[in-house]
Design a protein around this motif. Sequence first.
Motif, PDB file in Angstrom:
ATOM      1  N   TYR A 118      -7.287 -14.016  -4.512  1.00 12.28           N
ATOM      2  CA  TYR A 118      -6.205 -13.268  -5.143  1.00 12.28           C
ATOM      3  C   TYR A 118      -5.210 -12.866  -4.053  1.00 12.28           C
ATOM      4  N   GLN A 150      -6.363   2.116  -5.883  1.00 13.17           N
ATOM      5  CA  GLN A 150      -7.732   1.717  -5.578  1.00 13.17           C
ATOM      6  C   GLN A 150      -8.623   2.944  -5.471  1.00 13.17           C
ATOM      7  N   HIS A 197      -6.275  -9.513   3.329  1.00 17.71           N
ATOM      8  CA  HIS A 197      -6.434  -8.451   2.332  1.00 17.71           C
ATOM      9  C   HIS A 197      -6.468  -7.103   3.059  1.00 17.71           C
ATOM     10  N   LEU A 228     -11.856  -3.556  -3.003  1.00 15.45           N
ATOM     11  CA  LEU A 228     -10.835  -4.202  -3.822  1.00 15.45           C
ATOM     12  C   LEU A 228     -11.331  -5.531  -4.390  1.00 15.45           C
ATOM     13  N   CYS A 280      -0.276  -3.817  -0.578  1.00 15.02           N
ATOM     14  CA  CYS A 280      -0.288  -2.374  -0.812  1.00 15.02           C
ATOM     15  C   CYS A 280       1.141  -1.842  -0.784  1.00 15.02           C
ATOM     16  N   ASP A 315      -2.890  -9.760  -2.671  1.00 12.54           N
ATOM     17  CA  ASP A 315      -2.718  -8.314  -2.797  1.00 12.54           C
ATOM     18  C   ASP A 315      -1.704  -7.815  -1.786  1.00 12.54           C
ATOM     19  N   GLN A 356      -2.219  -0.738  -5.075  1.00  6.69           N
ATOM     20  CA  GLN A 356      -2.316  -2.157  -4.793  1.00  6.69           C
ATOM     21  C   GLN A 356      -1.626  -2.986  -5.875  1.00  6.69           C
ATOM     22  N   VAL A 393      -1.735  -6.672  -7.220  1.00 11.09           N
ATOM     23  CA  VAL A 393      -2.659  -7.798  -7.142  1.00 11.09           C
ATOM     24  C   VAL A 393      -2.250  -8.877  -8.135  1.00 11.09           C
TER      25      VAL A 393
END
Length: 203
Positions: free
Chosen positions: A143, A107, A17, A113, A147, A145, A25, A27
């Motif tokens: 999760y 974010q 992450h 996050l 960027c 993610d 982000q 997600v």
Amino acid sequence: MLKSQHLGFYKHDYLPHYDQAGLIQFVTFVLDDAAPRERLRTGMRMSNQDGERMFFRIDADLDRNRGSCLLARNEIGNVVAEEISQLGEQLIAWVVMPNHVHLLFRQPEGEMLGKTIQRIKSRSSMIINRSLGREGKLWQAGYFDRCMRDLEHVQNTIEYIHYNPVKAGLAITQLNWELSSARTFCVARAMEIIARTFHTESE
């Protein structure tokens, strides 16, 4: 007021992450019965472009509507959409699919996050379980993610999110799927968030 300490790059449950305020982000999180956990984790912990390619293969598998697909029921999917909306002005695009969710947002400062995603998952889980008279896990742990690198990356991701129901054979056009930001998407507002993000990074 003290602000939360952002973690930067880190791993949790073997998944990579990147927790940093001001990033845009992308997600994804999934229902507990949507896909085998180890397959998801193996794909998600791969790095860089290999990880991105693996993610798209996993997402294509999710689009085959495996598991209970509770989120396909509008009254259930709308609970998740309401929790997503709490991201407010940071939210850029989103879609609730039958067994998974995609979010794109900036974010904010002061909240990690993982805390943001956990809040959405825990509140929606509590409401949905109560409405269905059930107990137990609703969401799979963790999760995915990623960027956003630049404007093109953001634009491609917005299109990916909005086109997901069409790609999965659930809608004829992006606008036919109610559980999505496609109908209300504001280009000007999205561009303001994007410009603020990448202007900040270039300073």
